[in-house]
Scaffold this motif. Structure first.
Motif, PDB file in Angstrom:
ATOM      1  N   ASP A 257     -37.376  77.772-106.059  1.00 50.75           N
ATOM      2  CA  ASP A 257     -37.413  76.850-104.924  1.00 50.75           C
ATOM      3  C   ASP A 257     -37.596  77.588-103.607  1.00 50.75           C
ATOM      4  O   ASP A 257     -37.129  78.713-103.447  1.00 50.75           O
ATOM      5  CB  ASP A 257     -36.119  76.031-104.864  1.00 50.75           C
ATOM      6  CG  ASP A 257     -36.171  74.860-105.825  1.00 50.75           C
ATOM      7  OD1 ASP A 257     -37.238  74.656-106.418  1.00 50.75           O
ATOM      8  OD2 ASP A 257     -35.153  74.170-105.979  1.00 50.75           O
ATOM      9  N   THR A 258     -38.245  76.907-102.656  1.00 50.36           N
ATOM     10  CA  THR A 258     -38.499  77.554-101.382  1.00 50.36           C
ATOM     11  C   THR A 258     -37.668  76.958-100.253  1.00 50.36           C
ATOM     12  O   THR A 258     -37.771  77.383 -99.111  1.00 50.36           O
ATOM     13  CB  THR A 258     -39.989  77.449-101.017  1.00 50.36           C
ATOM     14  OG1 THR A 258     -40.381  76.084-101.114  1.00 50.36           O
ATOM     15  CG2 THR A 258     -40.827  78.269-101.955  1.00 50.36           C
ATOM     16  N   ASP A 259     -36.878  75.941-100.542  1.00 50.95           N
ATOM     17  CA  ASP A 259     -36.032  75.339 -99.509  1.00 50.95           C
ATOM     18  C   ASP A 259     -34.840  74.667-100.185  1.00 50.95           C
ATOM     19  O   ASP A 259     -35.011  73.899-101.121  1.00 50.95           O
ATOM     20  CB  ASP A 259     -36.843  74.303 -98.719  1.00 50.95           C
ATOM     21  CG  ASP A 259     -36.048  73.715 -97.573  1.00 50.95           C
ATOM     22  OD1 ASP A 259     -36.341  74.036 -96.423  1.00 50.95           O
ATOM     23  OD2 ASP A 259     -35.113  72.928 -97.849  1.00 50.95           O
ATOM     24  N   VAL A 260     -33.636  74.971 -99.717  1.00 51.96           N
ATOM     25  CA  VAL A 260     -32.448  74.358-100.320  1.00 51.96           C
ATOM     26  C   VAL A 260     -31.582  73.699 -99.242  1.00 51.96           C
ATOM     27  O   VAL A 260     -30.392  73.516 -99.437  1.00 51.96           O
ATOM     28  CB  VAL A 260     -31.599  75.386-101.101  1.00 51.96           C
ATOM     29  CG1 VAL A 260     -32.348  75.895-102.302  1.00 51.96           C
ATOM     30  CG2 VAL A 260     -31.177  76.529-100.221  1.00 51.96           C
ATOM     31  N   THR A 261     -32.201  73.324 -98.113  1.00 54.58           N
ATOM     32  CA  THR A 261     -31.390  72.737 -97.041  1.00 54.58           C
ATOM     33  C   THR A 261     -30.762  71.414 -97.475  1.00 54.58           C
ATOM     34  O   THR A 261     -29.678  71.075 -97.025  1.00 54.58           O
ATOM     35  CB  THR A 261     -32.226  72.510 -95.762  1.00 54.58           C
ATOM     36  OG1 THR A 261     -33.458  71.904 -96.127  1.00 54.58           O
ATOM     37  CG2 THR A 261     -32.507  73.813 -95.049  1.00 54.58           C
ATOM     38  N   ALA A 262     -31.431  70.672 -98.362  1.00 60.78           N
ATOM     39  CA  ALA A 262     -30.853  69.403 -98.812  1.00 60.78           C
ATOM     40  C   ALA A 262     -29.521  69.646 -99.523  1.00 60.78           C
ATOM     41  O   ALA A 262     -28.514  68.998 -99.242  1.00 60.78           O
ATOM     42  CB  ALA A 262     -31.829  68.670 -99.721  1.00 60.78           C
ATOM     43  N   GLN A 263     -29.510  70.633-100.445  1.00 61.76           N
ATOM     44  CA  GLN A 263     -28.282  70.940-101.180  1.00 61.76           C
ATOM     45  C   GLN A 263     -27.195  71.439-100.238  1.00 61.76           C
ATOM     46  O   GLN A 263     -26.028  71.059-100.348  1.00 61.76           O
ATOM     47  CB  GLN A 263     -28.555  72.006-102.259  1.00 61.76           C
ATOM     48  CG  GLN A 263     -29.374  71.514-103.440  1.00 61.76           C
ATOM     49  CD  GLN A 263     -30.862  71.753-103.260  1.00 61.76           C
ATOM     50  OE1 GLN A 263     -31.410  71.600-102.169  1.00 61.76           O
ATOM     51  NE2 GLN A 263     -31.540  72.125-104.334  1.00 61.76           N
ATOM     52  N   LEU A 264     -27.577  72.314 -99.302  1.00 64.01           N
ATOM     53  CA  LEU A 264     -26.586  72.872 -98.372  1.00 64.01           C
ATOM     54  C   LEU A 264     -26.029  71.789 -97.450  1.00 64.01           C
ATOM     55  O   LEU A 264     -24.848  71.815 -97.099  1.00 64.01           O
ATOM     56  CB  LEU A 264     -27.208  74.004 -97.550  1.00 64.01           C
ATOM     57  CG  LEU A 264     -27.447  75.308 -98.317  1.00 64.01           C
ATOM     58  CD1 LEU A 264     -28.198  76.317 -97.455  1.00 64.01           C
ATOM     59  CD2 LEU A 264     -26.130  75.910 -98.780  1.00 64.01           C
ATOM     60  N   THR A 265     -26.876  70.833 -97.080  1.00 58.55           N
ATOM     61  CA  THR A 265     -26.392  69.724 -96.246  1.00 58.55           C
ATOM     62  C   THR A 265     -25.324  68.927 -96.994  1.00 58.55           C
ATOM     63  O   THR A 265     -24.304  68.542 -96.435  1.00 58.55           O
ATOM     64  CB  THR A 265     -27.563  68.800 -95.864  1.00 58.55           C
ATOM     65  OG1 THR A 265     -28.561  69.582 -95.237  1.00 58.55           O
ATOM     66  CG2 THR A 265     -27.113  67.709 -94.913  1.00 58.55           C
ATOM     67  N   ARG A 266     -25.566  68.704 -98.264  1.00 55.74           N
ATOM     68  CA  ARG A 266     -24.564  67.991 -99.079  1.00 55.74           C
ATOM     69  C   ARG A 266     -23.245  68.755 -99.108  1.00 55.74           C
ATOM     70  O   ARG A 266     -22.178  68.159 -99.011  1.00 55.74           O
ATOM     71  CB  ARG A 266     -25.085  67.826-100.506  1.00 55.74           C
ATOM     72  CG  ARG A 266     -25.837  66.550-100.710  1.00 55.74           C
ATOM     73  CD  ARG A 266     -26.478  66.546-102.071  1.00 55.74           C
ATOM     74  NE  ARG A 266     -25.509  66.266-103.125  1.00 55.74           N
ATOM     75  CZ  ARG A 266     -25.530  65.148-103.836  1.00 55.74           C
ATOM     76  NH1 ARG A 266     -26.431  64.224-103.604  1.00 55.74           N
ATOM     77  NH2 ARG A 266     -24.655  64.947-104.794  1.00 55.74           N
ATOM     78  N   ILE A 267     -23.342  70.081 -99.282  1.00 58.10           N
ATOM     79  CA  ILE A 267     -22.114  70.873 -99.319  1.00 58.10           C
ATOM     80  C   ILE A 267     -21.396  70.790 -97.979  1.00 58.10           C
ATOM     81  O   ILE A 267     -20.188  70.575 -97.910  1.00 58.10           O
ATOM     82  CB  ILE A 267     -22.423  72.345 -99.672  1.00 58.10           C
ATOM     83  CG1 ILE A 267     -22.929  72.456-101.113  1.00 58.10           C
ATOM     84  CG2 ILE A 267     -21.182  73.223 -99.477  1.00 58.10           C
ATOM     85  CD1 ILE A 267     -23.239  73.863-101.561  1.00 58.10           C
ATOM     86  N   ARG A 268     -22.157  70.939 -96.891  1.00 61.40           N
ATOM     87  CA  ARG A 268     -21.538  70.922 -95.565  1.00 61.40           C
ATOM     88  C   ARG A 268     -20.833  69.600 -95.305  1.00 61.40           C
ATOM     89  O   ARG A 268     -19.785  69.556 -94.683  1.00 61.40           O
ATOM     90  CB  ARG A 268     -22.617  71.140 -94.495  1.00 61.40           C
ATOM     91  CG  ARG A 268     -22.021  71.162 -93.091  1.00 61.40           C
ATOM     92  CD  ARG A 268     -23.051  71.424 -92.038  1.00 61.40           C
ATOM     93  NE  ARG A 268     -24.111  70.408 -92.056  1.00 61.40           N
ATOM     94  CZ  ARG A 268     -25.165  70.435 -91.257  1.00 61.40           C
ATOM     95  NH1 ARG A 268     -25.326  71.435 -90.426  1.00 61.40           N
ATOM     96  NH2 ARG A 268     -26.080  69.496 -91.309  1.00 61.40           N
ATOM     97  N   ASN A 269     -21.414  68.506 -95.810  1.00 60.04           N
ATOM     98  CA  ASN A 269     -20.838  67.197 -95.542  1.00 60.04           C
ATOM     99  C   ASN A 269     -19.740  66.813 -96.520  1.00 60.04           C
ATOM    100  O   ASN A 269     -19.256  65.694 -96.505  1.00 60.04           O
ATOM    101  CB  ASN A 269     -21.936  66.129 -95.555  1.00 60.04           C
ATOM    102  CG  ASN A 269     -22.897  66.339 -94.408  1.00 60.04           C
ATOM    103  OD1 ASN A 269     -22.653  67.150 -93.522  1.00 60.04           O
ATOM    104  ND2 ASN A 269     -24.006  65.614 -94.425  1.00 60.04           N
ATOM    105  N   THR A 270     -19.363  67.732 -97.414  1.00 57.03           N
ATOM    106  CA  THR A 270     -18.267  67.437 -98.335  1.00 57.03           C
ATOM    107  C   THR A 270     -16.941  67.606 -97.589  1.00 57.03           C
ATOM    108  O   THR A 270     -16.759  68.580 -96.877  1.00 57.03           O
ATOM    109  CB  THR A 270     -18.302  68.415 -99.533  1.00 57.03           C
ATOM    110  OG1 THR A 270     -19.590  68.350-100.128  1.00 57.03           O
ATOM    111  CG2 THR A 270     -17.256  68.036-100.557  1.00 57.03           C
TER     112      THR A 270
END
Lengths: 385, 291
Positions: free
Chosen positions: A206-219
């Motif tokens: 994968d070349t971008d994981v901001t979606a996953q990191l956003t989910r983690i941040r918003n947990t």
């Protein structure tokens, strides 16, 4: 053409005859150390420094008079990361080359393919691959140098707990290394009373994981983030982490403990922590550290000889070779059973990877705190006390 | 809530812009020959890796970029001359298989001569990212999107206005008739491969600050780019961009709202659905085959 073939045939017969007629030289026979490593192919970043290290130290040992007064010979085959080739080469090492001991198996796949053949042939084998299955359960003739990913996970989680971080987010690659790392992290976290509140994955390419990191941040309540993977994925995670401006403490695994990771991730790596062997901080390790001498010595020898920087993986080969030498010295011969027993009894060997205490129950011999926690500061690894 | 949505959208745009740019590379050769060039990903790799290697020899970055583009163009022309032209009478499927072989060969060369390490290139703008509505967008994504749009316009002009572009279209429509009209179809095809390699290498250069580059980076990017091109309708440059963005956004929304485990599955379901109802893709030509 015909005469040439004939000459060749005569030559070959003569050579064979000489070989079988020379038992006189028996006592002076070289000690043969066999090796199969992934020097080319996808795992070449493991096999290449490993082979260079073995060649360097075999040469050095011979310069200094060899071992037990005999020359040491390295018989090497390149399995190019292919497990079935590894099995073939090991068979050749055992049957044809009649080696006294084997150091090799850059990857877990290659190692595990070789294990049954080696167990049957009863020759000591020192593996340079990481997976837990190699040394758990203990196999009589098989030893392994690197720590397992479980120990890396435990080391990271211990550091988190010391900092009072008990609710963490985990992001891992779906490749073999990342998936296994995820499993052991979940298990160890449970055992240590740390709660994994977010658990995300990504494809290693994968070349971008901001979606996953956003989910983690918003947990809710997440206090730190651990990324368990190797290759370029973690560099992308690290860049995205910085890009999103996440302020939580960030951890990587031992899978990216190398200078090339720092080069890829750039500024974004500043402040992150990861478990690594002391070799990575060889330049700044305090003189009082028990590993100081061995780590700086290996780094200097390797870099002087090859003009490229040392890696953790070459370090495994260094430790494997030194342990083999020590065991053969202690056994006073190359009798496989004696060498194996000697290997199993080695205590307190200080290597570049850590201090090895081998025993009948533990064929790896390192504890989790052989991993040091490093922090990136201004683009350099620094040791966290 | 909204910042989350923005972030997933920006993430999708970043991914989508990359896929779109790669997809554009497929259109040209497809238009010229109906061949899907599976070595397109390797042209990308040459763009990125070539620049890294040339910078390593001490060239300044802009010169290295130009060098890599030239290198890729030459590789494209050679690919046509050495592998595709000798098999000119073979059918399209055979040619496609040849391009797969060529991609493996190019990858092997790169691995052997340039090594297996991953490398990075600096981004184009000084600012790394913009903050919009609580979400961040990489400036490099904007570069990628902008260049993709410029390329779409340029390709459209090229095919409708220039003689060479028209010759390429004519070659693809009917090789024999084109030859009768005085078009040297083999030369035209060689040119198409060269330009397509140039496009691919440019794409590889532009995406490297985000994706990094290595000898095998073309496998994944080439595949995703192909999927984007298929969604949009092979041969349509607008379709390539729309297809790329659609793929990128669906990946990001899936990872964000459903689960990262299904991130790669949902786009494939979308592709199947689109190709089921629109076999020629969103913007593919609906021309009926004449019998």
């Amino acid at each position: 053409m015909k005469t040439m073939l004939k000459n060749l045939a005569v030559g070959a017969v003569a050579a064979l005859g000489l070989a079988s007629l020379s038992p006189v030289a028996k006592a002076e026979d070289p000690i043969r150390i066999g090796s199969f490593l992934s020097v080319t192919g996808p795992a070449a970043f493991l096999g290449d420094p490993e082979l260079k290290t073995l060649e360097l130290y075999v040469h050095q040992l011979n310069e200094n008079g060899g071992l037990l007064g005999r020359e040491v010979q390295l018989v090497h085959y390149d399995d190019s990361g292919d497990a079935s080739k590894a099995r073939t080469f090991v068979t050749r090492l055992l049957r044809q080359d009649k080696v006294d001991l084997i150091i090799g198996g850059s990857t877990t796949g290659a190692t595990m393919a070789a294990v049954p053949v080696i167990e049957q042939a009863r020759v000591p084998f020192i593996s340079l691959a990481g997976a837990e299955t190699i040394s758990t359960p203990v196999k009589k003739w098989v030893f392994k140098m690197p720590q397992s990913d479980r120990q890396a996970a435990r080391r990271v989680l211990t550091d988190m707990r010391e900092r009072g971080l008990t609710r963490i987010g985990l992001i891992s690659g779906t490749g073999g290394f990342g998936a296994s790392g995820r499993n052991v992290t979940l298990e160890e976290a449970k055992a240590m009373g740390i709660e994994v509140v977010a658990d995300e994955t990504y494809n290693p390419k994968d070349t971008d994981v901001t979606a996953q990191l956003t989910r983690i941040r918003n947990t809710d309540g997440v206090q730190a983030v651990l990324n368990f993977d190797f290759g370029q994925g973690p560099a992308i995670v690290t860049k995205n982490y910085k890009q999103l401006g996440i302020e939580l403490p960030f951890y990587q695994s031992h899978g990216v403990a190398s200078d090339s990771f720092l080069k890829l991730a750039g500024d974004a790596a500043n402040g992150l922590r990861l478990p690594a062997t002391a070799l990575l901080v060889a330049d700044t390790i305090p003189d009082s550290d028990p590993q100081h001498g061995v780590v700086t010595g290996y780094k200097k020898a390797y870099e002087d000889r090859y003009n490229s920087s040392v890696s953790t993986f070459g370090g495994y080969a260094y430790d494997g070779f030194q342990l083999a030498v020590q065991a053969i010295k202690q056994a006073g011969s190359t009798d496989p059973a004696k060498v194996r027993d000697a290997l199993e009894s080695i205590q307190g060997y200080v290597g570049v990877t850590g201090t090895y205490n081998l025993s009948a129950k533990d064929h790896m011999g390192l504890s989790y705190d052989s991993f040091r926690i490093l922090e990136v500061k201004d683009g350099h690894w620094t040791l966290v006390e | 809530m909204f910042s989350e949505f923005f972030q997933f959208t920006f993430s999708g745009i970043t991914l989508g812009a990359i896929y779109a740019l790669v997809a554009l590379g497929f259109t040209l050769i497809y238009n010229a020959s109906h061949v899907i060039n599976f070595a397109q990903g390797e042209f990308l790799m040459i763009g990125g890796m070539g620049t890294v290697v040339l910078v390593g020899t001490g060239l300044p970055l802009p010169a290295a970029m130009v060098g890599a583009l030239v290198l890729a163009t030459v590789a494209g022309i050679l690919l046509h001359r050495l592998a595709i032209a000798p098999a000119r009478d073979a059918d399209v499927v055979t040619l496609i298989i040849i391009t797969i072989g060529a991609s493996i060969f190019l990858r092997g060369l790169a691995q052997f001569f340039w090594g297996k390490e991953y490398h990075a290139l600096p981004r184009f703008s000084a600012t790394e990212s913009l903050s919009i509505g609580g979400a961040t967008l990489l400036t490099q994504s904007l570069w990628i999107l902008g260049i993709a749009v410029v390329l779409v316009v340029a390709l459209a002009m090229f095919f409708s206005r220039s003689k060479l572009g028209k010759a390429i279209l004519a070659t693809s429509m009917n090789k024999d008739a084109a030859r009768l009209a005085g078009i040297k179809t083999q030369v035209i095809l060689g040119v198409a491969f060269g330009i397509s390699a140039l496009l691919g290498a440019a794409a590889g250069l532009i995406v490297t600050p985000i994706t990094f580059t290595a000898y095998d980076v073309g496998i994944m990017l080439g595949l995703k780019g192909f999927v984007a091109a298929a969604i949009g309708g092979l041969g349509s440059s607008t379709g390539a961009v729309v297809g790329g963005l659609l793929l990128g956004l669906s990946e990001a929304y899936t990872a964000g709202y459903i689960s990262s485990d299904y991130k790669d599955a949902v786009p494939f379901v979308i592709i199947l659905a689109i190709l089921f109802f629109l076999p020629n893709g969103l913007f593919g030509s609906r021309a009926a085959e004449r019998v």
